[in-house]
Design an enzyme around this catalytic site. Structure first.
Site, PDB file in Angstrom:
ATOM      1  N   LYS A 185       0.880  -1.070  -0.103  1.00 40.84           N
ATOM      2  CA  LYS A 185       0.059   0.209  -0.101  1.00 40.84           C
ATOM      3  C   LYS A 185       0.910   1.198   0.178  1.00 40.84           C
ATOM      4  O   LYS A 185       0.914   2.159  -0.812  1.00 40.84           O
ATOM      5  CB  LYS A 185      -0.829  -0.003   1.262  1.00 40.84           C
ATOM      6  CG  LYS A 185      -1.994  -0.890   1.188  1.00 40.84           C
ATOM      7  CD  LYS A 185      -2.607  -1.124   2.635  1.00 40.84           C
ATOM      8  CE  LYS A 185      -3.743  -2.274   2.606  1.00 40.84           C
ATOM      9  NZ  LYS A 185      -4.386  -2.689   3.676  1.00 40.84           N
ATOM     10  N   GLN A 235      -3.806  -1.010  10.162  1.00 45.54           N
ATOM     11  CA  GLN A 235      -4.024  -2.408   9.421  1.00 45.54           C
ATOM     12  C   GLN A 235      -4.430  -3.368  10.478  1.00 45.54           C
ATOM     13  O   GLN A 235      -4.006  -3.445  11.755  1.00 45.54           O
ATOM     14  CB  GLN A 235      -2.332  -2.832   8.993  1.00 45.54           C
ATOM     15  CG  GLN A 235      -2.539  -4.018   8.335  1.00 45.54           C
ATOM     16  CD  GLN A 235      -3.219  -4.379   7.004  1.00 45.54           C
ATOM     17  OE1 GLN A 235      -3.292  -3.248   6.385  1.00 45.54           O
ATOM     18  NE2 GLN A 235      -3.763  -5.410   6.502  1.00 45.54           N
ATOM     19  N   ASP A 237     -10.431   3.113   4.723  1.00 40.98           N
ATOM     20  CA  ASP A 237     -10.862   1.683   4.801  1.00 40.98           C
ATOM     21  C   ASP A 237     -12.330   1.607   4.818  1.00 40.98           C
ATOM     22  O   ASP A 237     -12.777   0.547   4.416  1.00 40.98           O
ATOM     23  CB  ASP A 237     -10.394   0.946   6.039  1.00 40.98           C
ATOM     24  CG  ASP A 237      -9.071   0.230   5.803  1.00 40.98           C
ATOM     25  OD1 ASP A 237      -8.753  -0.145   4.474  1.00 40.98           O
ATOM     26  OD2 ASP A 237      -8.051   0.216   6.624  1.00 40.98           O
TER      27      ASP A 237
HETATM   28  N1  GUN Z   1      -6.873  -6.346   7.019  1.00 38.12           N
HETATM   29  C1  GUN Z   1      -7.109  -7.311   6.052  1.00 38.12           C
HETATM   30  N2  GUN Z   1      -7.911  -6.721   5.119  1.00 38.12           N
HETATM   31  C2  GUN Z   1      -7.604  -5.436   5.613  1.00 38.12           C
HETATM   32  C3  GUN Z   1      -7.729  -3.949   4.779  1.00 38.12           C
HETATM   33  O1  GUN Z   1      -8.461  -4.123   3.595  1.00 38.12           O
HETATM   34  N3  GUN Z   1      -7.677  -3.025   5.560  1.00 38.12           N
HETATM   35  C4  GUN Z   1      -7.064  -2.997   7.047  1.00 38.12           C
HETATM   36  N4  GUN Z   1      -6.835  -2.018   7.429  1.00 38.12           N
HETATM   37  N5  GUN Z   1      -6.737  -4.052   7.551  1.00 38.12           N
HETATM   38  C5  GUN Z   1      -6.903  -5.120   6.684  1.00 38.12           C
END
Ligand code: GUN
Length: 282
Positions: free
Chosen positions: A50, A94, A117
């Site tokens: 990311k 995350q 998110d």
């Molecule tokens: N953990 C697994 N998928 C995601 C996501 O799309 N965003 C975040 N912040 N954590 C995750």
């Protein structure tokens, strides 16, 4: 006839290219803060990816790598300062978080207009009331990939396998908004095949390697595989790709399907968050 492969990487690259141009021509750089707690190897890979993508499109990325043992209050204080930082338009914590930390409390401490998110109750509530502001990136990626096939979603039987708050439930809501007839299946569903076999659109988001077999798929179906499972050092989806592609009409590969699209949707959300903030200020 074998299925057409939906090339998520190619579609994502085209979206990222457009975002890059948009950012280049903008007076302001979108700012994304990524918070990673601990050293979960899968989370580290996602977060690195990311960060790299965001920098590649010309955004400002601020990374906060925190110790596994951080207290909840210290994490909440960091989020409070990011919520008030004008250089930051999007905040991403995350998941999963270590056990001592209440995931729900932390997620809901992000300002809804910086919640790229789309996991806060406010943004999920907006999604459920068909008034979407920032929607979960993976769910948006799934919808985008289905729409890339040009099949009409309205009136189709859509089956979502998996009911997580971050993928299954939002995907189901988005498909419902597009007038599909939606079934959500999960680990307690009896006779899964009875449901999946009727799916014109099948979304596999259960986190179980190769759960979806050829016999479970309707001929010509659009099959979207959200699974990222590590098995013997390889990444495997929730769909038995090699066999299912013989019956499906369209199918996403793993890797190279939903994963890169999710990142593109997250970048789009961050730009949208910046634009929303500017609208509020003006
Ligand atoms: N953990 C697994 N998928 C995601 C996501 O799309 N965003 C975040 N912040 N954590 C995750």
């Amino acid at each position: 006839m074998p299925a057409k492969i939906i090339d998520g990487k190619k579609i994502a690259d085209s979206i990222l290219g457009k975002l890059k141009d948009k950012i280049k021509n903008s007076r302001q750089k979108p700012g994304l803060a990524i918070v990673l707690v601990g050293s979960n190897p899968a989370s580290e890979i996602y977060v690195n990816s990311k960060e790299k993508s965001f920098e590649d499109v010309g955004g400002y990325c601020e990374r906060h790598d925190l110790n596994e043992g951080i207290s909840e209050i210290d994490l909440l204080n960091l989020l409070n300062s990011l919520n008030n930082n004008p250089k930051i338009h999007g905040i991403l914590v995350q998941l999963p978080l270590p056990k001592q930390i209440d995931e729900n409390l932390v997620t809901n401490s992000i300002s809804p207009h910086k919640d790229v998110d789309g996991f806060t109750s406010v943004n999920l509530g907006h999604l459920f009331s068909e008034n979407t502001i920032l929607a979960p990136a993976t769910a948006r990626a799934v919808l985008h990939l289905i729409e890339s096939t040009d099949i009409k979603i309205e009136g189709k039987n859509a089956v979502v396998v998996g009911r997580s708050n971050i993928v299954g439930k939002p995907v189901a809501m988005m498909l419902l908004e597009k007038n599909a007839t939606v079934t959500i299946c999960h680990s307690k569903t009896k006779n899964l095949v009875e449901h999946t076999k009727k799916a014109d659109i099948l979304v596999a988001a259960a986190g179980k390697p190769k759960l979806i077999k050829k016999e479970m798929v309707k001929e010509g179906a659009v099959v979207i595989d959200v699974g990222i499972n590590r098995v013997d050092g390889r990444i495997i989806g929730d769909v038995d790709f090699e066999n299912v592609k013989e019956v499906a009409g369209f199918i996403t590969p793993v890797p190279g399907g939903v994963g890169p699209m999710t990142i593109a949707m997250l970048m789009e959300n961050t730009l949208k968050a910046m634009e929303l903030e500017n609208k509020i200020k003006s």
